[in-house]
Every structure is written in C-alpha cells, then in structure tokens.
Design a protein around this motif. Structure first.
Motif, PDB file in Angstrom:
ATOM      1  N   GLN A 224      13.783  62.428  19.650  1.00 49.18           N
ATOM      2  CA  GLN A 224      13.303  63.159  18.477  1.00 49.18           C
ATOM      3  C   GLN A 224      11.849  63.582  18.650  1.00 49.18           C
ATOM      4  O   GLN A 224      11.450  64.662  18.231  1.00 49.18           O
ATOM      5  CB  GLN A 224      13.432  62.303  17.211  1.00 49.18           C
ATOM      6  N   ARG A 225      11.069  62.687  19.225  1.00 45.13           N
ATOM      7  CA  ARG A 225       9.666  62.969  19.492  1.00 45.13           C
ATOM      8  C   ARG A 225       9.294  62.404  20.854  1.00 45.13           C
ATOM      9  O   ARG A 225       9.970  61.502  21.362  1.00 45.13           O
ATOM     10  CB  ARG A 225       8.762  62.349  18.412  1.00 45.13           C
ATOM     11  N   ILE A 226       8.223  62.937  21.423  1.00 44.43           N
ATOM     12  CA  ILE A 226       7.733  62.434  22.706  1.00 44.43           C
ATOM     13  C   ILE A 226       6.841  61.229  22.437  1.00 44.43           C
ATOM     14  O   ILE A 226       5.913  61.287  21.626  1.00 44.43           O
ATOM     15  CB  ILE A 226       6.963  63.530  23.463  1.00 44.43           C
ATOM     16  N   GLY A 227       7.122  60.136  23.116  1.00 42.36           N
ATOM     17  CA  GLY A 227       6.383  58.899  22.904  1.00 42.36           C
ATOM     18  C   GLY A 227       5.033  58.887  23.588  1.00 42.36           C
ATOM     19  O   GLY A 227       4.563  59.894  24.136  1.00 42.36           O
ATOM     20  N   THR A 228       4.429  57.705  23.597  1.00 39.19           N
ATOM     21  CA  THR A 228       3.078  57.594  24.146  1.00 39.19           C
ATOM     22  C   THR A 228       2.794  56.179  24.630  1.00 39.19           C
ATOM     23  O   THR A 228       3.368  55.208  24.132  1.00 39.19           O
ATOM     24  CB  THR A 228       2.028  57.992  23.079  1.00 39.19           C
ATOM     25  N   LEU A 229       1.913  56.088  25.613  1.00 39.42           N
ATOM     26  CA  LEU A 229       1.343  54.821  26.058  1.00 39.42           C
ATOM     27  C   LEU A 229      -0.160  54.987  26.150  1.00 39.42           C
ATOM     28  O   LEU A 229      -0.659  56.085  26.404  1.00 39.42           O
ATOM     29  CB  LEU A 229       1.899  54.405  27.424  1.00 39.42           C
ATOM     30  N   ASP A 230      -0.871  53.899  25.976  1.00 38.42           N
ATOM     31  CA  ASP A 230      -2.326  53.919  26.070  1.00 38.42           C
ATOM     32  C   ASP A 230      -2.768  53.296  27.387  1.00 38.42           C
ATOM     33  O   ASP A 230      -1.983  52.613  28.061  1.00 38.42           O
ATOM     34  CB  ASP A 230      -2.926  53.142  24.890  1.00 38.42           C
ATOM     35  N   ALA A 231      -4.033  53.511  27.730  1.00 31.44           N
ATOM     36  CA  ALA A 231      -4.585  52.896  28.938  1.00 31.44           C
ATOM     37  C   ALA A 231      -4.364  51.388  28.941  1.00 31.44           C
ATOM     38  O   ALA A 231      -4.105  50.797  30.001  1.00 31.44           O
ATOM     39  CB  ALA A 231      -6.073  53.221  29.058  1.00 31.44           C
ATOM     40  N   LYS A 232      -4.447  50.757  27.785  1.00 28.23           N
ATOM     41  CA  LYS A 232      -4.272  49.298  27.749  1.00 28.23           C
ATOM     42  C   LYS A 232      -2.864  48.896  28.185  1.00 28.23           C
ATOM     43  O   LYS A 232      -2.669  47.819  28.773  1.00 28.23           O
ATOM     44  CB  LYS A 232      -4.584  48.746  26.357  1.00 28.23           C
ATOM     45  N   ASP A 233      -1.871  49.759  27.915  1.00 26.91           N
ATOM     46  CA  ASP A 233      -0.504  49.471  28.361  1.00 26.91           C
ATOM     47  C   ASP A 233      -0.380  49.616  29.876  1.00 26.91           C
ATOM     48  O   ASP A 233       0.304  48.832  30.534  1.00 26.91           O
ATOM     49  CB  ASP A 233       0.476  50.421  27.675  1.00 26.91           C
ATOM     50  N   VAL A 234      -1.031  50.647  30.414  1.00 26.99           N
ATOM     51  CA  VAL A 234      -1.031  50.828  31.867  1.00 26.99           C
ATOM     52  C   VAL A 234      -1.760  49.660  32.526  1.00 26.99           C
ATOM     53  O   VAL A 234      -1.308  49.115  33.541  1.00 26.99           O
ATOM     54  CB  VAL A 234      -1.667  52.175  32.255  1.00 26.99           C
ATOM     55  N   ASN A 235      -2.890  49.252  31.949  1.00 26.52           N
ATOM     56  CA  ASN A 235      -3.645  48.134  32.516  1.00 26.52           C
ATOM     57  C   ASN A 235      -2.843  46.832  32.457  1.00 26.52           C
ATOM     58  O   ASN A 235      -2.895  46.022  33.394  1.00 26.52           O
ATOM     59  CB  ASN A 235      -4.969  47.960  31.773  1.00 26.52           C
TER      60      ASN A 235
ATOM     61  N   LEU B 182       3.142  52.040  41.300  1.00 23.54           N
ATOM     62  CA  LEU B 182       3.492  52.213  39.892  1.00 23.54           C
ATOM     63  C   LEU B 182       3.474  53.692  39.557  1.00 23.54           C
ATOM     64  O   LEU B 182       2.443  54.352  39.684  1.00 23.54           O
ATOM     65  CB  LEU B 182       2.482  51.480  38.999  1.00 23.54           C
ATOM     66  N   THR B 183       4.621  54.237  39.134  1.00 24.41           N
ATOM     67  CA  THR B 183       4.664  55.628  38.700  1.00 24.41           C
ATOM     68  C   THR B 183       4.611  55.677  37.177  1.00 24.41           C
ATOM     69  O   THR B 183       5.294  54.918  36.494  1.00 24.41           O
ATOM     70  CB  THR B 183       5.935  56.358  39.187  1.00 24.41           C
ATOM     71  N   VAL B 184       3.784  56.599  36.665  1.00 24.75           N
ATOM     72  CA  VAL B 184       3.632  56.796  35.228  1.00 24.75           C
ATOM     73  C   VAL B 184       4.004  58.241  34.927  1.00 24.75           C
ATOM     74  O   VAL B 184       3.314  59.172  35.350  1.00 24.75           O
ATOM     75  CB  VAL B 184       2.194  56.511  34.765  1.00 24.75           C
ATOM     76  N   HIS B 185       5.107  58.454  34.230  1.00 27.49           N
ATOM     77  CA  HIS B 185       5.583  59.809  33.934  1.00 27.49           C
ATOM     78  C   HIS B 185       4.661  60.481  32.913  1.00 27.49           C
ATOM     79  O   HIS B 185       4.204  59.850  31.957  1.00 27.49           O
ATOM     80  CB  HIS B 185       7.005  59.771  33.364  1.00 27.49           C
ATOM     81  N   ARG B 186       4.442  61.787  33.092  1.00 32.01           N
ATOM     82  CA  ARG B 186       3.596  62.502  32.141  1.00 32.01           C
ATOM     83  C   ARG B 186       3.865  64.001  32.197  1.00 32.01           C
ATOM     84  O   ARG B 186       3.931  64.581  33.278  1.00 32.01           O
ATOM     85  CB  ARG B 186       2.121  62.244  32.452  1.00 32.01           C
ATOM     86  N   PHE B 187       3.992  64.636  31.020  1.00 34.61           N
ATOM     87  CA  PHE B 187       4.052  66.089  30.985  1.00 34.61           C
ATOM     88  C   PHE B 187       3.409  66.665  29.724  1.00 34.61           C
ATOM     89  O   PHE B 187       3.506  67.856  29.462  1.00 34.61           O
ATOM     90  CB  PHE B 187       5.497  66.605  31.133  1.00 34.61           C
TER      91      PHE B 187
ATOM     92  N   ASN C  48      -6.512  57.766  26.448  1.00 34.00           N
ATOM     93  CA  ASN C  48      -7.653  57.029  27.018  1.00 34.00           C
ATOM     94  C   ASN C  48      -7.515  56.799  28.527  1.00 34.00           C
ATOM     95  O   ASN C  48      -7.791  55.712  29.039  1.00 34.00           O
ATOM     96  CB  ASN C  48      -7.833  55.688  26.299  1.00 34.00           C
ATOM     97  N   TYR C  49      -7.097  57.841  29.235  1.00 31.83           N
ATOM     98  CA  TYR C  49      -6.842  57.682  30.672  1.00 31.83           C
ATOM     99  C   TYR C  49      -8.066  57.178  31.433  1.00 31.83           C
ATOM    100  O   TYR C  49      -7.944  56.506  32.464  1.00 31.83           O
ATOM    101  CB  TYR C  49      -6.353  59.012  31.274  1.00 31.83           C
ATOM    102  N   LYS C  50      -9.274  57.506  30.935  1.00 28.30           N
ATOM    103  CA  LYS C  50     -10.494  57.073  31.627  1.00 28.30           C
ATOM    104  C   LYS C  50     -10.644  55.553  31.631  1.00 28.30           C
ATOM    105  O   LYS C  50     -11.405  55.001  32.434  1.00 28.30           O
ATOM    106  CB  LYS C  50     -11.714  57.707  30.976  1.00 28.30           C
ATOM    107  N   ASN C  51      -9.926  54.867  30.751  1.00 30.98           N
ATOM    108  CA  ASN C  51     -10.020  53.408  30.676  1.00 30.98           C
ATOM    109  C   ASN C  51      -9.021  52.693  31.581  1.00 30.98           C
ATOM    110  O   ASN C  51      -9.000  51.466  31.612  1.00 30.98           O
ATOM    111  CB  ASN C  51      -9.809  52.944  29.232  1.00 30.98           C
TER     112      ASN C  51
ATOM    113  N   GLU D 215      -6.996  65.148  34.525  1.00 29.22           N
ATOM    114  CA  GLU D 215      -7.206  63.791  34.020  1.00 29.22           C
ATOM    115  C   GLU D 215      -6.820  62.808  35.132  1.00 29.22           C
ATOM    116  O   GLU D 215      -5.828  62.086  35.051  1.00 29.22           O
ATOM    117  CB  GLU D 215      -6.395  63.547  32.744  1.00 29.22           C
ATOM    118  N   PRO D 216      -7.610  62.782  36.195  1.00 27.12           N
ATOM    119  CA  PRO D 216      -7.236  62.034  37.394  1.00 27.12           C
ATOM    120  C   PRO D 216      -7.292  60.521  37.190  1.00 27.12           C
ATOM    121  O   PRO D 216      -8.121  59.998  36.454  1.00 27.12           O
ATOM    122  CB  PRO D 216      -8.278  62.495  38.418  1.00 27.12           C
ATOM    123  N   VAL D 217      -6.376  59.844  37.873  1.00 25.29           N
ATOM    124  CA  VAL D 217      -6.380  58.384  37.875  1.00 25.29           C
ATOM    125  C   VAL D 217      -6.474  57.879  39.311  1.00 25.29           C
ATOM    126  O   VAL D 217      -7.479  57.320  39.722  1.00 25.29           O
ATOM    127  CB  VAL D 217      -5.141  57.820  37.155  1.00 25.29           C
ATOM    128  N   GLN D 218      -5.413  58.121  40.119  1.00 28.84           N
ATOM    129  CA  GLN D 218      -5.462  57.694  41.523  1.00 28.84           C
ATOM    130  C   GLN D 218      -4.665  58.657  42.391  1.00 28.84           C
ATOM    131  O   GLN D 218      -5.230  59.561  42.981  1.00 28.84           O
ATOM    132  CB  GLN D 218      -4.960  56.255  41.672  1.00 28.84           C
TER     133      GLN D 218
END
Length: 341
Positions: A221-232, A252-257, A264-267, A300-303
């Motif tokens: 129904q909607r596109i979800g979300t994760l925060d930097a704290k979840d990735v960390n 670790l692959t993190v899907h994104r579109f 908060n990708y910078k965190n 929004e680079p990470v690695q």
C-alpha cells in the motif's frame, strides 16, 4: 511492483550477570563451629559480580580495533569479497514463481541461464572476477497480518537449507533477504543467526517492506522505511557473528529506490567486518533507472553500490530494454553488486 519516482545486535542486552561465590577450601578445620559458620556466611555474603554485557562490549571493541588496524595496512579484511570481485545474483524465492528468476524457472534451467549471464558479465569486464550469488527472500512481507499481526512469514528451515544447498552445489554465495513487514529487524534478524554463521551466507534488508512505523498499512500500500539506526543495528549484528565465528566479512545489501526509504544515511557507521551495498532497486526504462541511481545511491553515498535488472519489467514497453552489462558497468561509480529479478 516497485515503480521509480524521480528517483549494538548492537549486542542484544540479555541483562545477565553471573554471580560467583568463593567456597571455603578443603584444608584442616580450625576455630569453633560457630566461627566457621560465620566465616562461611561472610564469604557467601560477598559475591563477585561479573558484568558480562560490559565484557562483551570490550571484546567487540577489541575485535573492531583489530579489524581497523588490518584495514589500515591492507585496505580490507582477509576474505573480503568487495571490491575485488563483482557479485552477480539471481533474486527470488525458490518456493514462489512470482518473486523473481530464482524460483520462476525449474532449478536446472535457471542455473543454465545463470551460467550464461555470468559469462556475459565476465566478458564485459575481464579485469574483475565475477562472484555468483543467489538472493533468496527468506522473511517475506505478507498480504495478511498472521496470528501475531506482523504481516510477514519466514521460510521453513527445510527451504532455507535447500537454497543454501543450491548455492553450495553451484559455487555461489547466498543472501538471505528480510522484508520485516510490521515486525522489526531487531526481532527478525536473530532468527537467521544460525545460517549466517556459514561463511557463504550473507544478508539483505528491504526498507520497502518495513512498515512498523506505519500502523494499519498493508505491504504494497505504501513504501516503507528504515533509518540509519536500523542499518547500524544490522551491521553490529553481523559484525558480532563475524568476530565470534572468525568469518570473513559479510556483505549487507540495502534495497533503495526512493529517498525516504533510508533516513539519516550520513549516520550509517562503517565496520570493516561488514561491507554495505546500497542497491538501486527500481525498474523502468534505462534513462529513469540511471537517474534513480544518481539521485538515491550516488548522491547519498555509503560504501559500495548495487543495481537491479528486471527480466519482466525493464523491457516494457518497447523499445525499452534490459540494460546490458556494458551499460551498467559504465555507471559512475561502477556497481559491484548486480541483481536480476
């Protein structure tokens, strides 16, 4: 379907404290019985408390410092896949024909197709070895809430072991992918720990189907979300498994579109024991896919970066086409994780 817009366990605190008591020795007795009883009581009354949580934290810190020192000398930890190789994966679920190429076709037919794809990628960039991978959606968002109201379902142990067996038969690594639904990564990832102790098993997380912050919303129904704290959290969870089991780094692959899929990708904090791939996961014509890659991955680079290709949707409508290895390799930066769905 995913349409593009413009484009620690940390350690899970168990709260355990071990209480050690010092017992009297077995030497000769001296003094009265009452004196001995008092001495024993005094000894028992003064336990030595060991903070196991702090000990684990200190061990993780030592492991992290050791990993950092190795990276400073050689650039990566022993056994790291990236950036020395390019990972090419077939995505889906072996129990579903609708989720992707992995599961859509009979096993041997699918692997014959995969072998041809791997040859195409190796020919397009002979300088970088190709690492074959299977990417199996292992915890899948559901259209119904289920008994616990979490809108997700985990593959059976037999299914997980079977797809890991497929990977080993064909010299692949494997990603177990998590769509948490209305659950959380903190609740779901420990279910996969036993499998992640295998050196060939890696992890994917999918913010699109992470809806714990959206009560009442059904997946899709909607596109979800994760925060930097979840990735960390995920990075710390994998780093601990790597250290405790003396494994090479996990990918670790993190899907994104979309931009909101990761906040908060910078965190996001890097750890040499875990190689993070931000993966462009949308479908559409090549121009739109390239724009999405630029806006949501490159800007929004990470690695490391990844790029998905869809057999069923990228070529619709004509004259759109599935991007070739050469076209994908030409992106800047050149993606090191390629996924076919």
């Amino acid at each position: 379907m995913r349409y593009l817009s413009s484009l620690s366990l940390g350690l899970t605190s168990l709260g355990l404290a071990l209480t050690l008591t010092t017992l009297p020795g077995c030497g000769s007795r001296s003094g009265t019985d009452s004196e001995n009883a008092t001495a024993v009581a005094d000894t028992v009354a003064k336990p030595v408390v060991v903070d196991t949580i702090q000990l684990k934290r200190e061990a993780m810190r030592r492991d992290s410092l050791k990993a950092d020192s190795i990276v400073k000398k050689s650039g990566q930890l022993p056994g790291a896949i990236l950036p020395g190789k390019r990972i090419v994966a077939f995505y889906g679920n072996i129990r579903s024909k609708g989720m992707g190429i992995l599961g859509r076709e009979p096993k041997e037919q699918m692997f014959r197709k995969f072998a041809g794809v791997l040859k195409e990628w190796q020919a397009a960039d002979p300088s970088r070895p190709v690492q074959a991978a299977l990417h199996n959606v292992t915890i899948t968002a559901q259209g119904t809430p289920g008994k616990d109201g979490k809108w997700r379902l985990m593959n059976s142990k037999a299914t997980i072991e079977e797809v890991i067996g497929w990977a080993k038969e064909h010299n692949c690594i494997i990603f177990l992918d998590v769509q948490p639904g209305h659950s959380t990564l903190q609740a779901e990832l420990p279910k996969l720990e036993q499998y992640l102790k295998d050196p060939i098993v890696h992890l994917g997380i999918d913010p699109e189907f992470s809806l714990s912050t959206m009560p009442g919303v059904r997946p899709n129904q909607r596109i979800g979300t994760l925060d930097a704290k979840d990735v960390n959290f995920t990075v710390n969870f994998l780093a601990r498994i790597v250290s405790e089991n003396k494994l090479p780094p996990k990918v670790l692959t993190v899907h994104r579109f979309t931009r909101k899929m990761i906040s908060n990708y910078k965190n996001i904090k890097l750890d040499p024991r875990v190689q993070i791939v931000m993966h462009m996961d949308g479908h559409g014509d090549p121009t739109l896919k390239k724009d999405s890659y630029q806006h949501y991955i490159v800007n929004e680079p990470v690695q490391y970066t990844g790029f998905k290709l869809f057999y069923e949707y990228d070529a619709r409508p004509k004259p759109h086409h599935i991007m070739t290895p050469a076209e994908v390799i030409a992106l800047k930066p050149s993606p090191l994780y390629i996924q076919y769905q």
